[in-house]
Design an enzyme around this catalytic site. Structure first.
Site, PDB file in Angstrom:
ATOM      1  N   ARG A   1       9.020   4.204   1.719  1.00  0.00           N
ATOM      2  CA  ARG A   1      10.142   4.336   0.780  1.00  0.00           C
ATOM      3  C   ARG A   1       9.733   5.041  -0.500  1.00  0.00           C
ATOM      4  O   ARG A   1      10.385   5.962  -0.969  1.00  0.00           O
ATOM      5  CB  ARG A   1      10.694   2.952   0.425  1.00  0.00           C
ATOM      6  CG  ARG A   1      11.377   2.217   1.567  1.00  0.00           C
ATOM      7  CD  ARG A   1      11.812   0.847   1.061  1.00  0.00           C
ATOM      8  NE  ARG A   1      12.509   0.069   2.057  1.00  0.00           N
ATOM      9  CZ  ARG A   1      11.920  -0.823   2.866  1.00  0.00           C
ATOM     10  NH1 ARG A   1      10.614  -1.018   2.797  1.00  0.00           N
ATOM     11  NH2 ARG A   1      12.634  -1.518   3.732  1.00  0.00           N
TER      12      ARG A   1
ATOM     13  N   ARG B   1       0.144   7.040   9.173  1.00  0.00           N
ATOM     14  CA  ARG B   1      -0.455   6.597  10.445  1.00  0.00           C
ATOM     15  C   ARG B   1       0.115   7.392  11.608  1.00  0.00           C
ATOM     16  O   ARG B   1      -0.555   7.667  12.578  1.00  0.00           O
ATOM     17  CB  ARG B   1      -0.203   5.102  10.670  1.00  0.00           C
ATOM     18  CG  ARG B   1      -1.199   4.218   9.921  1.00  0.00           C
ATOM     19  CD  ARG B   1      -0.817   2.769   9.992  1.00  0.00           C
ATOM     20  NE  ARG B   1       0.453   2.502   9.312  1.00  0.00           N
ATOM     21  CZ  ARG B   1       0.922   1.300   9.073  1.00  0.00           C
ATOM     22  NH1 ARG B   1       0.238   0.239   9.463  1.00  0.00           N
ATOM     23  NH2 ARG B   1       2.058   1.130   8.446  1.00  0.00           N
TER      24      ARG B   1
ATOM     25  N   ILE C   1      -0.462   5.025  -7.368  1.00  0.00           N
ATOM     26  CA  ILE C   1       0.519   4.011  -7.785  1.00  0.00           C
ATOM     27  C   ILE C   1       0.655   2.960  -6.677  1.00  0.00           C
ATOM     28  O   ILE C   1       1.604   2.174  -6.690  1.00  0.00           O
ATOM     29  CB  ILE C   1       1.900   4.627  -8.126  1.00  0.00           C
ATOM     30  CG1 ILE C   1       2.357   5.656  -7.083  1.00  0.00           C
ATOM     31  CG2 ILE C   1       1.856   5.288  -9.497  1.00  0.00           C
ATOM     32  CD1 ILE C   1       2.912   5.117  -5.831  1.00  0.00           C
TER      33      ILE C   1
ATOM     34  N   ARG D   1      -2.214   0.663  -4.401  1.00  0.00           N
ATOM     35  CA  ARG D   1      -3.109  -0.452  -4.686  1.00  0.00           C
ATOM     36  C   ARG D   1      -4.487   0.120  -4.984  1.00  0.00           C
ATOM     37  O   ARG D   1      -4.919   1.091  -4.347  1.00  0.00           O
ATOM     38  CB  ARG D   1      -3.190  -1.422  -3.486  1.00  0.00           C
ATOM     39  CG  ARG D   1      -1.928  -2.261  -3.286  1.00  0.00           C
ATOM     40  CD  ARG D   1      -1.762  -3.280  -4.412  1.00  0.00           C
ATOM     41  NE  ARG D   1      -0.654  -4.202  -4.210  1.00  0.00           N
ATOM     42  CZ  ARG D   1       0.500  -4.146  -4.845  1.00  0.00           C
ATOM     43  NH1 ARG D   1       0.747  -3.176  -5.705  1.00  0.00           N
ATOM     44  NH2 ARG D   1       1.438  -5.050  -4.624  1.00  0.00           N
TER      45      ARG D   1
ATOM     46  N   ASP E   1      -2.501   3.996 -12.021  1.00  0.00           N
ATOM     47  CA  ASP E   1      -1.777   2.811 -12.492  1.00  0.00           C
ATOM     48  C   ASP E   1      -2.406   1.548 -11.933  1.00  0.00           C
ATOM     49  O   ASP E   1      -2.074   0.446 -12.359  1.00  0.00           O
ATOM     50  CB  ASP E   1      -0.303   2.890 -12.070  1.00  0.00           C
ATOM     51  CG  ASP E   1       0.538   1.747 -12.635  1.00  0.00           C
ATOM     52  OD1 ASP E   1       0.366   1.428 -13.832  1.00  0.00           O
ATOM     53  OD2 ASP E   1       1.354   1.176 -11.893  1.00  0.00           O
TER      54      ASP E   1
ATOM     55  N   GLU F   1      -8.802  -5.095 -10.667  1.00  0.00           N
ATOM     56  CA  GLU F   1      -7.937  -5.370 -11.837  1.00  0.00           C
ATOM     57  C   GLU F   1      -8.166  -6.782 -12.365  1.00  0.00           C
ATOM     58  O   GLU F   1      -8.368  -7.705 -11.583  1.00  0.00           O
ATOM     59  CB  GLU F   1      -6.467  -5.197 -11.432  1.00  0.00           C
ATOM     60  CG  GLU F   1      -6.105  -3.749 -11.131  1.00  0.00           C
ATOM     61  CD  GLU F   1      -4.660  -3.592 -10.678  1.00  0.00           C
ATOM     62  OE1 GLU F   1      -3.872  -4.545 -10.790  1.00  0.00           O
ATOM     63  OE2 GLU F   1      -4.314  -2.512 -10.208  1.00  0.00           O
TER      64      GLU F   1
ATOM     65  N   HIS G   1      -1.056  -1.073 -14.532  1.00  0.00           N
ATOM     66  CA  HIS G   1      -0.261  -1.515 -13.376  1.00  0.00           C
ATOM     67  C   HIS G   1       1.189  -1.800 -13.790  1.00  0.00           C
ATOM     68  O   HIS G   1       1.685  -2.919 -13.686  1.00  0.00           O
ATOM     69  CB  HIS G   1      -0.892  -2.756 -12.732  1.00  0.00           C
ATOM     70  CG  HIS G   1      -0.463  -2.945 -11.305  1.00  0.00           C
ATOM     71  ND1 HIS G   1      -1.274  -3.517 -10.362  1.00  0.00           N
ATOM     72  CD2 HIS G   1       0.691  -2.636 -10.664  1.00  0.00           C
ATOM     73  CE1 HIS G   1      -0.640  -3.569  -9.192  1.00  0.00           C
ATOM     74  NE2 HIS G   1       0.557  -3.029  -9.361  1.00  0.00           N
TER      75      HIS G   1
END
Length: 318
Positions: A159, A180, A235, A237, A261, A266, A284
């Site tokens: 998305r 994939r 943006i 992970r 980000d 983290e 983030h």
């Protein structure tokens, strides 16, 4: 007087405008993060609890799932669910829901903000002005790169990836993606090899899911294929990129810029990135707009309400 349903909330949803308050108003909430001994709290309060509220920050591991004998639903605030043991939940017949779609546009917008900031050296330029150096030192900041009309590679055409690609066409870009598997419902070019995509692209935006299946998907080979003028944006992970390899590539001049980000550990950010003018760094904040955070909150609460009313959730994790 109606008795409130008891739920367990794994961690505070302070990043949402009113989620904590609305949960407290509507439910009998066991605030797990306030209990120093989590295992003891689950043993004491867990019996009879059928629903848990969490987020990707706090997750729900197999230990938590198996400590709740009556658990039937995990409602997560946010789209990522790599910290929820979905397999352990499935084995127990526990429903898992997240909040997709509502954050797509804001995360895609931020990806573009990062890309333009990296290409046009916005962070460096702002630091230059704030430090009073404009007009005070010989020369100015180094030249940036044009964004329009370039080649954009997207890692993960879900998305968010698709929303990023759509914005790319508005910048007259040639857009290709790595997934994939090839998608037959889009016209963007497909690259089966991520290294080949990086070699072709001027800019590479990472928008894939997190978790073990994508850990260090973007490795040294991919980063070096992107090249000394290439820009990588993340943006998704943090662990999708091998952060040590990223730092090494920037320092060796084998990669042009990293606009990030998210980070591998983290909230820890490598000192080399903090000091580098080749990096744009954000805390983030992909979904951190008033509109999106409220929409995420609403969807999480709707999933919870639906579970208690019908035994089903509205946006199950497939």
């Amino acid at each position: 007087m109606t008795t409130k349903q008891r739920i367990i909330q794994v961690g505070s949803l302070a990043g949402s405008p009113s989620a904590n308050q609305r949960l407290a108003d509507g439910y009998d909430v066991i605030e797990l993060w306030k209990h120093p001994d989590r295992k003891a709290a689950l043993a004491e309060h867990g019996k009879g609890v059928t629903a848990v509220v969490t987020s990707a920050n706090f997750g729900a591991n197999a230990e938590l799932i198996n400590a709740l004998p009556d658990l039937k639903a995990i409602c997560s605030w946010g789209v990522g669910y790599e910290t929820i043991d979905v397999e352990a939940a499935r084995k127990r017949g526990v429903l898992v829901s997240n909040t997709p779609d509502v954050l797509t546009d804001c995360v895609a917008d931020l990806a573009w903000g990062l890309l333009i900031a990296g290409a046009r050296r916005m962070g460096q330029g702002e630091r230059f002005v704030r430090a009073g150096q404009w007009g005070q030192v010989h020369g100015s900041i180094p030249l940036g790169l044009r964004v329009s009309g370039k080649k954009l590679g997207i890692v993960g055409l879900g998305r968010i990836g698709e929303a990023i690609a759509k914005r790319g066409t508005g910048f007259d870009m040639d857009v290709r993606y790595h997934n994939r598997r090839k998608r037959d419902d889009v016209t963007y070019g497909y690259e089966a090899s991520l290294t080949d995509l990086a070699k072709w692209a001027d800019f590479l935006i990472v928008a894939t899911v997190g978790g073990p299946s994508t850990r260090h998907l973007v490795n040294r080979e991919v980063l070096e294929a992107l090249g000394p003028k290439g820009i990588i944006v993340n943006i998704a992970r943090g662990p999708v990129i091998d952060e040590a390899a990223l730092v090494a590539a920037l320092e060796a001049g084998k990669l042009g810029c990293a606009a990030l980000d998210v980070f591998e550990h983290e909230p820890k950010v490598p000192e080399a990135l903090i000091k580098s003018d080749k990096a744009v760094l954000l805390p983030h904040i992909g979904s951190a707009t008033e509109e999106t955070r409220l929409a995420m909150e609403n969807m999480m609460l709707e999933n919870l309400e639906s579970f208690f009313a019908t035994g089903r959730v509205i946006t199950p994790v497939e």
